[in-house]
Design a protein around this motif. Structure first.
Motif, PDB file in Angstrom:
ATOM      1  N   GLY A  18       0.832  -1.196   0.000  1.00 35.85           N
ATOM      2  CA  GLY A  18       0.000   0.000   0.000  1.00 35.85           C
ATOM      3  C   GLY A  18       0.868   1.249   0.000  1.00 35.85           C
ATOM      4  N   GLN A  22       0.657   0.778   5.157  1.00 33.96           N
ATOM      5  CA  GLN A  22      -0.131   0.165   6.231  1.00 33.96           C
ATOM      6  C   GLN A  22      -0.203  -1.347   6.052  1.00 33.96           C
ATOM      7  OE1 GLN A  22      -4.228   1.393   6.501  1.00 33.96           O
ATOM      8  NE2 GLN A  22      -4.576   0.362   8.459  1.00 33.96           N
ATOM      9  N   MET A  24      -1.765  -4.933   8.033  1.00 34.57           N
ATOM     10  CA  MET A  24      -2.621  -5.484   9.083  1.00 34.57           C
ATOM     11  C   MET A  24      -2.311  -6.960   9.281  1.00 34.57           C
ATOM     12  SD  MET A  24      -6.333  -3.672   8.328  1.00 34.57           S
ATOM     13  CE  MET A  24      -7.131  -4.496   9.719  1.00 34.57           C
ATOM     14  N   CYS A  40      -2.516  -3.026   3.066  1.00 34.77           N
ATOM     15  CA  CYS A  40      -3.816  -2.354   2.993  1.00 34.77           C
ATOM     16  C   CYS A  40      -3.764  -1.225   1.981  1.00 34.77           C
ATOM     17  CB  CYS A  40      -4.200  -1.789   4.349  1.00 34.77           C
ATOM     18  SG  CYS A  40      -4.513  -3.057   5.574  1.00 34.77           S
ATOM     19  N   SER A  42      -4.726   2.356   0.335  1.00 29.42           N
ATOM     20  CA  SER A  42      -5.145   3.705   0.685  1.00 29.42           C
ATOM     21  C   SER A  42      -6.067   4.224  -0.420  1.00 29.42           C
ATOM     22  CB  SER A  42      -3.928   4.617   0.800  1.00 29.42           C
ATOM     23  OG  SER A  42      -3.326   4.772  -0.489  1.00 29.42           O
ATOM     24  N   LYS A 178     -12.622  -5.857  -4.193  1.00 27.14           N
ATOM     25  CA  LYS A 178     -12.247  -5.480  -2.837  1.00 27.14           C
ATOM     26  C   LYS A 178     -12.566  -6.632  -1.900  1.00 27.14           C
ATOM     27  CE  LYS A 178     -12.439  -3.410   1.329  1.00 27.14           C
ATOM     28  NZ  LYS A 178     -12.897  -4.052   2.589  1.00 27.14           N
ATOM     29  N   GLU A 181     -11.374  -6.952   4.848  1.00 26.59           N
ATOM     30  CA  GLU A 181     -10.163  -6.857   5.662  1.00 26.59           C
ATOM     31  C   GLU A 181     -10.121  -7.934   6.730  1.00 26.59           C
ATOM     32  OE1 GLU A 181     -13.024  -3.643   7.259  1.00 26.59           O
ATOM     33  OE2 GLU A 181     -12.626  -4.766   5.427  1.00 26.59           O
ATOM     34  N   THR A 208      -7.500  -4.805  -0.690  1.00 26.91           N
ATOM     35  CA  THR A 208      -8.224  -4.917   0.569  1.00 26.91           C
ATOM     36  C   THR A 208      -7.829  -3.749   1.447  1.00 26.91           C
ATOM     37  OG1 THR A 208      -8.843  -6.398   2.391  1.00 26.91           O
ATOM     38  CG2 THR A 208      -6.510  -6.335   1.801  1.00 26.91           C
ATOM     39  N   GLY A 209      -8.587  -3.536   2.490  1.00 29.87           N
ATOM     40  CA  GLY A 209      -8.332  -2.433   3.398  1.00 29.87           C
ATOM     41  C   GLY A 209      -9.594  -2.072   4.145  1.00 29.87           C
ATOM     42  N   ASP A 210      -9.510  -1.068   4.997  1.00 30.67           N
ATOM     43  CA  ASP A 210     -10.653  -0.720   5.831  1.00 30.67           C
ATOM     44  C   ASP A 210     -11.680   0.116   5.057  1.00 30.67           C
ATOM     45  OD1 ASP A 210      -9.736   1.950   5.794  1.00 30.67           O
ATOM     46  OD2 ASP A 210      -8.604   1.681   7.644  1.00 30.67           O
ATOM     47  N   CYS A 214     -10.421   2.400   1.915  1.00 30.53           N
ATOM     48  CA  CYS A 214     -10.494   1.508   0.753  1.00 30.53           C
ATOM     49  C   CYS A 214     -11.913   1.379   0.199  1.00 30.53           C
ATOM     50  CB  CYS A 214      -9.939   0.129   1.131  1.00 30.53           C
ATOM     51  SG  CYS A 214      -9.821  -1.027  -0.242  1.00 30.53           S
TER      52      CYS A 214
END
Length: 492
Positions: A18, A22, A24, A40, A42, A178, A181, A208-210, A214
């Motif tokens: 990312g 970041q 996770m 993750c 952005s 997507k 997460e 993927t990501g929050d 994301c």
């Protein structure tokens, strides 16, 4: 010591971290221990993926290949999925806690979904219109809708990806997928097969990501033309609001509290197995889980006895073990939600016949649970717990059973157990659900549309119509007359 695996994002045909660095951790629900890490995305990464999809849409490498050639790429992807089914299944089980027996077999079956859509790629047809103007030749053609944002949850993710990615690619779209997460590892591993199958760069990106960094930037991105979302109703409301920014065509496959109706003429063994499949299969972590068992009063005691006896043979344990029937839940939050919901149901007078407690071992385990409800307002009949909790409620008449079945904000699946064919037709017609299984439960096929009513969402996945949903109709007018165009101030 074995090094933990790390999964990168797949954007525009390349593997990348990312842009904000970041990372996770993801836990194994069977042990509660971190087993892998993942990058993750952005908002900048999302933008890069969407712009790559928009470029690929107009790149001759994808734009100009024939529909038959698109189908061949999907056939190749299907073969690769089958070849790697055991490996992908093991990663999904380790990451989500779902049984290996289900993840590996479901992944293998997913190959048939891609083959089904591959076969439809060159069957997307237009029409010549019998127009009312003799000097005009008018025809329609179906064009790819454009860039697709496909958002999938952690449960049944290979299946839920196939129902979005398959028809989108068959129609000639490009996709930004997507992954949740929570337990994203199998989707990021699956991206390797996209690359290996030979799809041009940018046609499929996997990120993927929050939600903030994301999911939200993806679903409101101005270059996204279509959103295909599977998840919960609350998140779906945000998706709908985001789609107001780009006017993307949106389909939603959401949650459920599916009813299973058991009439007094049903085969009790079959009905018990259907209820067990609908509630304890996949450890209850299924959007079509039949968590509202509605049973004719005269047979309720016998059915409870039969389910209780069968439940004694359920093995709770390591989801990688082939002898396990019920594994852990994906998150600890699910365990806490089940505990709170059961506590409220007991306060309301419900009877817990077995289970109802967390299993004393490491990980997110809940024992299979049977609740007998003393009224239609019992908490377990309304809360989607996403765990192995079966609720049974008695009814007396067919009309009452139908009313109880429809007493829900949801409308995804339903089941009916009866030997009376006329009743089966009559009742299934009146239940408000997108799917109805009769004398069986939790069966799927690429040929059969999948989707719900009410708060279970709208739109359908799988089946012929799902491919057409990834197209827009273009109408072309050709003047066949040699005469010049007439008065420009009068509409023809």
């Amino acid at each position: 010591m074995t090094k933990q695996p790390h999964f990168q994002l797949f954007i525009d045909g390349a593997w990348t971290e990312g842009s904000k660095g970041q990372v996770m951790e993801t836990q194994n629900p069977a042990t509660g221990q971190t087993w892998a890490t993942f990058a993750c995305a952005s908002a900048a990464d999302v933008d890069r993926a969407v712009r790559a999809a928009a470029r690929a849409l107009d790149d001759p490498k994808w734009r100009d290949i024939t529909p038959t050639a698109r189908g061949k790429l999907l056939y190749r992807l299907a073969d690769l999925i089958e070849e790697r089914a055991a490996e992908l299944g093991a990663i999904e089980t380790t990451d989500s806690g779902k049984l290996l027996a289900e993840t590996s077999s479901q992944t293998r079956y997913v190959g048939d979904y891609y083959r089904y859509f591959a076969g439809l790629a060159d069957k997307i047809e237009g029409a010549v219109l019998p127009i009312d103007k003799p000097d005009m030749h008018v025809f329609t053609s179906r064009m790819p809708i454009g860039v697709v944002a496909a958002v999938v949850p952690w449960n049944a993710q290979m299946f839920l990806t196939a129902t979005k990615l398959g028809p989108a690619l068959a129609a000639g779209c490009t996709v930004v997928l997507k992954a949740s997460e929570q337990a994203p590892a199998p989707m990021l591993e699956f991206a390797k097969l996209i690359e290996e199958a030979g799809f041009p760069a940018g046609v499929v990106s996997v990120i993927t990501g929050d939600a903030q960094n994301c999911a939200a930037p993806l679903t409101r991105h101005p270059m996204v033309d279509r959103i295909a979302f599977t998840g919960g109703p609350e998140t779906a409301r945000h998706v709908i609001r985001n789609s107001a920014e780009n006017f993307a065509v949106t389909t939603l496959e959401l949650g459920g509290k599916s009813p299973i109706l058991v009439f007094d003429d049903a085969d009790l063994d079959g009905a018990a197995n259907g209820l067990i499949a609908g509630n304890f299969g996949a450890s209850g972590q299924s959007c079509v889980a039949g968590t509202r068992g509605l049973v004719q009063r005269s047979i309720l005691p016998a059915l409870i006895e039969k389910i209780t006896e069968k439940a004694k043979g359920i093995v709770i344990g390591d989801p990688l073990d082939s002898t396990t029937h019920v594994g852990p839940l994906c998150t600890e939050a699910q365990v806490r939600k089940i505990e709170a919901t059961l506590a409220k149901a007991k306060e309301q007078g419900a009877t817990v016949h077995f289970g109802g407690v967390a299993v004393e071992r490491a990980g997110n385990f809940v024992a299979p649970t049977l609740v007998e409800c003393n009224g239609p307002e019992t908490e377990t009949l309304h809360v989607e717990m996403f765990g192995p909790v079966m609720s049974l409620l008695a009814f007396d008449t067919e009309e009452e059973a139908i009313a109880l079945a429809n007493n829900s904000v949801y409308g995804l699946g339903s089941g009916i157990f009866t030997q009376n064919l006329a009743r089966a037709h009559r009742v299934s017609k009146r239940i408000r659900s997108g799917i109805c299984w009769i004398n069986t439960y939790r069966a799927i096929s690429p040929i059969a549309p999948f989707g719900g009513f009410n708060a279970s969402g709208y739109g359908r996945e799988a089946g012929l119509e799902s491919v057409l949903d990834y197209t827009r109709t273009k109408t072309t007018w050709i003047n066949t007359s040699d005469a010049p165009m007439a008065n420009p101030f009068v509409m023809r």
